[in-house]
Design a protein around this motif. Structure first.
Motif, PDB file in Angstrom:
ATOM      1  N   LEU A 125      -0.938  79.203 -23.870  1.00 41.69           N
ATOM      2  CA  LEU A 125       0.324  78.460 -23.852  1.00 41.69           C
ATOM      3  C   LEU A 125       0.923  78.398 -25.266  1.00 41.69           C
ATOM      4  N   VAL A 126       2.232  78.685 -25.353  1.00 41.92           N
ATOM      5  CA  VAL A 126       2.984  78.571 -26.600  1.00 41.92           C
ATOM      6  C   VAL A 126       4.234  77.753 -26.305  1.00 41.92           C
ATOM      7  N   ILE A 171       6.820  82.875 -18.001  1.00 40.18           N
ATOM      8  CA  ILE A 171       5.496  83.507 -17.874  1.00 40.18           C
ATOM      9  C   ILE A 171       5.573  84.927 -18.417  1.00 40.18           C
ATOM     10  N   VAL A 172       4.649  85.268 -19.321  1.00 40.74           N
ATOM     11  CA  VAL A 172       4.553  86.612 -19.888  1.00 40.74           C
ATOM     12  C   VAL A 172       3.141  87.144 -19.626  1.00 40.74           C
ATOM     13  N   ARG A 173       2.939  88.397 -19.991  1.00 35.85           N
ATOM     14  CA  ARG A 173       1.634  89.004 -19.700  1.00 35.85           C
ATOM     15  C   ARG A 173       0.539  88.542 -20.665  1.00 35.85           C
ATOM     16  N   GLU A 174       0.778  88.694 -21.963  1.00 31.80           N
ATOM     17  CA  GLU A 174      -0.287  88.436 -22.932  1.00 31.80           C
ATOM     18  C   GLU A 174       0.205  87.547 -24.064  1.00 31.80           C
ATOM     19  N   LEU A 175      -0.733  87.052 -24.855  1.00 32.63           N
ATOM     20  CA  LEU A 175      -0.413  86.148 -25.962  1.00 32.63           C
ATOM     21  C   LEU A 175       0.527  86.785 -26.997  1.00 32.63           C
ATOM     22  N   PRO A 176       0.336  88.046 -27.396  1.00 30.84           N
ATOM     23  CA  PRO A 176       1.303  88.646 -28.341  1.00 30.84           C
ATOM     24  C   PRO A 176       2.736  88.620 -27.788  1.00 30.84           C
ATOM     25  N   ASP A 177       2.894  88.798 -26.470  1.00 32.32           N
ATOM     26  CA  ASP A 177       4.231  88.719 -25.870  1.00 32.32           C
ATOM     27  C   ASP A 177       4.795  87.315 -26.028  1.00 32.32           C
ATOM     28  N   ALA A 178       3.940  86.312 -25.807  1.00 34.57           N
ATOM     29  CA  ALA A 178       4.381  84.920 -25.924  1.00 34.57           C
ATOM     30  C   ALA A 178       4.796  84.600 -27.352  1.00 34.57           C
ATOM     31  N   PRO A 236      15.541  79.657 -28.456  1.00 35.57           N
ATOM     32  CA  PRO A 236      15.891  78.321 -28.922  1.00 35.57           C
ATOM     33  C   PRO A 236      15.105  77.277 -28.140  1.00 35.57           C
ATOM     34  N   SER A 237      14.881  76.145 -28.735  1.00 33.26           N
ATOM     35  CA  SER A 237      14.158  75.067 -28.042  1.00 33.26           C
ATOM     36  C   SER A 237      15.054  74.466 -26.957  1.00 33.26           C
ATOM     37  N   PRO A 238      14.454  73.887 -25.914  1.00 36.65           N
ATOM     38  CA  PRO A 238      13.003  73.790 -25.663  1.00 36.65           C
ATOM     39  C   PRO A 238      12.522  74.974 -24.826  1.00 36.65           C
ATOM     40  N   PHE A 239      11.253  75.304 -24.962  1.00 35.24           N
ATOM     41  CA  PHE A 239      10.660  76.338 -24.114  1.00 35.24           C
ATOM     42  C   PHE A 239       9.151  76.122 -24.073  1.00 35.24           C
ATOM     43  N   ALA A 240       8.539  76.660 -23.027  1.00 41.11           N
ATOM     44  CA  ALA A 240       7.081  76.688 -22.885  1.00 41.11           C
ATOM     45  C   ALA A 240       6.736  78.034 -22.278  1.00 41.11           C
ATOM     46  N   ILE A 241       5.925  78.804 -22.978  1.00 42.87           N
ATOM     47  CA  ILE A 241       5.587  80.159 -22.544  1.00 42.87           C
ATOM     48  C   ILE A 241       4.094  80.211 -22.215  1.00 42.87           C
ATOM     49  N   ALA A 242       3.787  80.677 -21.028  1.00 45.85           N
ATOM     50  CA  ALA A 242       2.386  80.802 -20.605  1.00 45.85           C
ATOM     51  C   ALA A 242       2.073  82.254 -20.283  1.00 45.85           C
ATOM     52  N   THR A 243       0.850  82.659 -20.568  1.00 47.72           N
ATOM     53  CA  THR A 243       0.417  84.021 -20.246  1.00 47.72           C
ATOM     54  C   THR A 243      -0.332  84.033 -18.918  1.00 47.72           C
ATOM     55  N   LEU A 244      -0.579  85.222 -18.402  1.00 46.95           N
ATOM     56  CA  LEU A 244      -1.286  85.351 -17.121  1.00 46.95           C
ATOM     57  C   LEU A 244      -2.715  84.841 -17.201  1.00 46.95           C
ATOM     58  N   THR A 245      -3.280  84.802 -18.409  1.00 48.91           N
ATOM     59  CA  THR A 245      -4.653  84.308 -18.558  1.00 48.91           C
ATOM     60  C   THR A 245      -4.710  82.848 -18.981  1.00 48.91           C
ATOM     61  N   GLY A 246      -3.529  82.188 -19.088  1.00 48.25           N
ATOM     62  CA  GLY A 246      -3.522  80.749 -19.310  1.00 48.25           C
ATOM     63  C   GLY A 246      -3.281  80.290 -20.720  1.00 48.25           C
ATOM     64  N   PRO A 302      15.733  89.729 -21.341  1.00 51.30           N
ATOM     65  CA  PRO A 302      15.753  91.196 -21.217  1.00 51.30           C
ATOM     66  C   PRO A 302      15.721  91.916 -22.558  1.00 51.30           C
ATOM     67  N   SER A 303      16.279  91.320 -23.582  1.00 53.88           N
ATOM     68  CA  SER A 303      16.346  91.995 -24.887  1.00 53.88           C
ATOM     69  C   SER A 303      15.243  91.548 -25.840  1.00 53.88           C
ATOM     70  N   SER A 304      14.306  90.765 -25.341  1.00 54.56           N
ATOM     71  CA  SER A 304      13.274  90.219 -26.230  1.00 54.56           C
ATOM     72  C   SER A 304      12.224  91.247 -26.619  1.00 54.56           C
ATOM     73  N   GLY A 305      12.048  92.276 -25.790  1.00 57.47           N
ATOM     74  CA  GLY A 305      11.020  93.278 -26.066  1.00 57.47           C
ATOM     75  C   GLY A 305       9.637  92.875 -25.607  1.00 57.47           C
ATOM     76  N   ALA A 306       9.473  91.658 -25.118  1.00 59.09           N
ATOM     77  CA  ALA A 306       8.170  91.183 -24.630  1.00 59.09           C
ATOM     78  C   ALA A 306       7.997  91.550 -23.158  1.00 59.09           C
ATOM     79  N   SER A 307       6.750  91.626 -22.724  1.00 59.55           N
ATOM     80  CA  SER A 307       6.446  91.910 -21.310  1.00 59.55           C
ATOM     81  C   SER A 307       6.547  90.603 -20.528  1.00 59.55           C
ATOM     82  N   VAL A 308       7.745  90.335 -20.052  1.00 62.30           N
ATOM     83  CA  VAL A 308       8.024  89.072 -19.377  1.00 62.30           C
ATOM     84  C   VAL A 308       7.866  89.231 -17.862  1.00 62.30           C
ATOM     85  N   GLU A 309       7.113  88.304 -17.254  1.00 62.15           N
ATOM     86  CA  GLU A 309       6.975  88.295 -15.804  1.00 62.15           C
ATOM     87  C   GLU A 309       8.192  87.634 -15.151  1.00 62.15           C
TER      88      GLU A 309
END
Length: 340
Positions: free
Chosen positions: A222-223, A195-202, A210-220, A162-169
């Motif tokens: 991956l970070v 899952i987030v909206r766009e690559l800049p959000d990821a 903190p690790s571990p994490f895997a972030i994917a955007t709506l268009t596929g 919630p406090s990340s500022g990114a557009s998180v799905e």
């Protein structure tokens, strides 16, 4: 009676014309429904054929799934691919495909021994490699640890997102569905998926997680916490989208089938009404024809009677004239007799 029948024939003719006009007006809708239904059925048949032949899967996976469908005894405990166990909304398909990667095609097995048997089958027949996923029943000793890890990870991410500022799905596990029995397996694979909206959000989010994490955007894109960033065009429709499209088309085909049945039933009812009107009109025309013949006969009889009447009247006139003439002759004779 003739006038009444003529009025009835006029009404029947009007009803027949109105029925045919209404039926013709519904014809474009009927043809459109038939055409759309045929197209969708053809498309659905093609997709089902692709699905049943497991197109889109890697060679080893496709071969084992095909053999399983044919009843191969050595694959009795093969449950299917992970993709077949998931229900993913269209919005998140590309993201889930990116998060799972090769595991999406992973073949779910009941036991490690079954995996060994499947690998031997691939090796014997030279059919390539495959990725296998052990069903939760086979790793029950790990379930409590996985569940604990999932709870900790979820709580940690829920605080940060919630406090990340990114557009998180949302967390990947919260955005998909699966059978309860398959949930532990899916949790083990997607526990750190976001899952987030766009690559800049990821990218922005990855800097604060903190690790571990895997972030994917709506268009596929991956970070991951391992420093892996994947993206770019391509990929096309995947296995998940094909399964969703099959389900959508099946629903639409059922809707069209119901609509088509209703329109065809209305069309057939209209045809029956038109046939009934035509039959009634034919009987009415026959009755009118009979009455017309009777009228002509009556007119002929009446004409003959009128001619006979005129002839008799003429005879009466002649006889009346003759009677008067005879009366005059009698009067003259009577006068002559009195004179004598």
């Amino acid at each position: 009676q003739l006038t009444l029948l003529q009025t009835e024939r006029k009404e029947l003719t009007q009803q027949t014309a109105a029925e045919e006009t209404a039926r013709e007006a519904s014809k474009p809708k009927l043809e459109a429904l038939r055409e759309e239904s045929a197209k969708l059925r053809s498309r659905l048949a093609s997709l089902i054929e692709l699905s049943q032949s497991f197109e889109g899967y890697a060679d080893g996976h496709r071969y084992l799934l095909q053999q399983k469908a044919k009843g191969e005894a050595r694959l009795e405990r093969l449950k299917g691919s992970l993709a077949e166990l998931l229900e993913v909304p269209a919005r998140y398909e590309r993201a889930i495909e990116a998060l799972l990667g090769d595991a999406l095609q992973g073949l779910v097995m009941q036991r490690a021994e079954d995996v060994q048997e499947a690998i031997r089958l691939l090796t014997e027949r030279g059919q390539g490699r495959a990725t296998f996923l052990l069903h939760p029943e086979a790793i029950s000793y790990q379930l409590s640890a996985i569940s604990s890890q999932r709870g900790t990870q979820t709580a940690r991410l829920s605080e940060i997102l919630p406090s990340s500022g990114a557009s998180v799905e949302g967390l990947a596990l919260d955005l998909i569905r699966c059978a309860e029995g398959d949930r532990p397996l899916v949790e083990a694979l997607l526990a750190d998926g976001i899952i987030v909206r766009e690559l800049p959000d990821a990218l922005a989010l990855s800097a604060s997680l903190p690790s571990p994490f895997a972030i994917a955007t709506l268009t596929g894109e991956l970070v991951t916490s391992r420093g892996i960033i994947a993206g770019g065009p391509g990929g096309g429709p995947g296995i998940l989208s094909r399964r969703r499209e099959i389900a959508r088309l099946q629903g639409r085909v059922r809707e069209l089938h119901d609509s088509l049945q209703a329109v065809e039933a209305s069309w057939e009812a209209s045809c029956r009404r038109s046939a009934h009107f035509a039959e009634s009109l034919e009987l009415l025309n026959q009755r009118l024809h009979e009455l017309e013949i009777e009228r002509l006969k009556a007119e002929a009889t009446c004409s003959h009677t009128s001619g006979e009447r005129r002839r008799l009247l003429q005879q009466i006139e002649v006889l009346t004239y003759e009677a008067r003439s005879h009366e005059e002759d009698l009067r003259v004779l009577a006068e002559e007799i009195r004179t004598i």
